[in-house]
Design a protein around this motif. Structure first.
Motif, short mmCIF file in Angstrom:
data_model
loop_
_atom_site.label_atom_id
_atom_site.label_comp_id
_atom_site.label_asym_id
_atom_site.label_seq_id
_atom_site.Cartn_x
_atom_site.Cartn_y
_atom_site.Cartn_z
N ASP A 165 -12.59 -7.89 2.58
CA ASP A 165 -11.46 -8.12 2.44
C ASP A 165 -10.56 -8.89 3.44
O ASP A 165 -9.95 -10.00 2.56
CB ASP A 165 -10.43 -6.84 2.90
N HIS B 298 -4.54 -2.15 -5.80
CA HIS B 298 -4.72 -2.13 -4.45
C HIS B 298 -5.28 -0.46 -4.74
O HIS B 298 -5.19 0.60 -5.39
CB HIS B 298 -3.67 -2.46 -3.11
N SER C 95 0.77 -1.51 -0.10
CA SER C 95 -0.07 0.18 0.36
C SER C 95 0.87 1.13 0.03
O SER C 95 0.12 2.38 -0.10
CB SER C 95 -0.96 -0.05 1.16
N SER D 210 -11.35 -1.89 -4.89
CA SER D 210 -10.32 -1.26 -6.14
C SER D 210 -10.16 -0.86 -7.09
O SER D 210 -9.36 -0.41 -8.25
CB SER D 210 -8.82 -1.80 -5.64
N GLU E 137 -8.15 -5.65 -3.43
CA GLU E 137 -8.65 -5.49 -2.98
C GLU E 137 -9.89 -5.21 -3.03
O GLU E 137 -10.31 -4.70 -4.88
CB GLU E 137 -7.80 -4.16 -2.14
#
Lengths: 200, 200
Positions: B152, B122, A171, B13, B10
């Motif tokens: 998630d 992501h 991330s 996303s 994710e």
């Protein structure tokens, strides 16, 4: 105008060389030795120490062992180097587009809210071993894999200490590339393409 | 010939939509509903159950609670679905280039040593919340952030259970992209560019 690009990399993944070639292709400064030189001037420490302690936590550097207690009272040399290096990175970023490798630069610029592209370069052990052997040659009585793992660990520890974040957390990166499966040329092309898209 | 592309993502996303558009742009099949249909035929379970349990571990699915004991004696419906789905994914991959989203497809193809590009999409919570609200609208008494985190977690648990690996570990992906900072179009362009480089 191209964006600032930070490159975090696993040891032996070729991230340094990729960063250098990206900077060359985009015709923007590649900051590595310059950061060391300026940090040496600002901090008063010699270049060799900054090169050694500017992004790795080593056992020779005992400050990490007593960090919790010591930082309450005084700054360690490594702390002083980190702060001087941080200042140099922030000043360089204010000058315009550039490529900066390692040294928690992704974290430093993110905290300062300076827009940039954060890239992670990684690779599997097979490719990294081959690359390290090609670059440094075989050293007697030194296990290459052990050396790679140790270097990664030192960088992760340094990053953890100064950022309180986990090195390699996806991330934190706009782009993460496997230089082993993709190849160096392909990584350079993708980063340059992204820089060009961003510059529009 | 283009490579097979797997997309892990994710929740919120935009990975599903990115995969769909990449397949469209490269003119190769996008496998999603087709996997569900074929898995339904092969396993005998209904499509709704496969859609629900084909990549998430839910509390309604009690098998995860008793997995250690139960798997020693018999296969749970979720195990049967996983195995049928795995077979469908492997058969689809043998047909040629395609885009497959989620369902441990990166792991399944890696284990079978079928060459492919593994991509992770992501994004930060702000962008994901905005996307989920735009796609599904606001639902009374449902906290969007909680819903995203739960989804998630369910996918991570499912992945962990069937692969014994940590979902999101960067070393499992050739390419990881932040769709929040890069934008959907940019992600599509980068993946297509990589597919084109690989096809040469």
């Amino acid at each position: 105008m191209y964006p600032i690009i930070t490159i975090s990399r696993e040891f032996g993944s070729g991230g340094h060389s990729i960063g250098e070639k990206v900077a060359e292709k985009l015709n923007i400064p590649f900051l590595d030795g310059e950061i060391v030189n300026k940090t040496a001037i600002d901090s008063g420490y010699c270049k060799e120490l900054i090169e050694e302690q500017g992004e790795t936590a080593t056992m020779a550097n005992k400050w990490f062992d007593v960090s919790a207690a010591s930082t309450m009272y005084f700054q360690s040399p490594q702390d002083e180097i980190f702060l001087a290096q941080r200042k140099v990175i922030l000043e360089a970023a204010k000058q315009g587009p550039c490529v900066i490798v390692g040294r928690c630069s992704d974290y430093i610029l993110r905290r300062a809210e300076i827009p940039c592209i954060n890239v992670l370069i990684h690779s599997d052990m097979k490719h990294r071993k081959a690359r390290v052997l090609e670059r440094y040659g075989e050293i007697k009585d030194v296990d290459v894999e052990k050396r790679i793992r140790k270097k990664d660990k030192q960088r992760r520890t340094y990053y953890r200490y100064y950022t309180d974040q986990h090195w390699g957390d996806y991330s934190n990166y706009d782009l993460a590339l496997d230089s082993g499966t993709l190849g160096e040329e392909c990584c350079i092309d993708i980063i340059c393409k992204l820089a060009e898209m961003r510059s529009k």
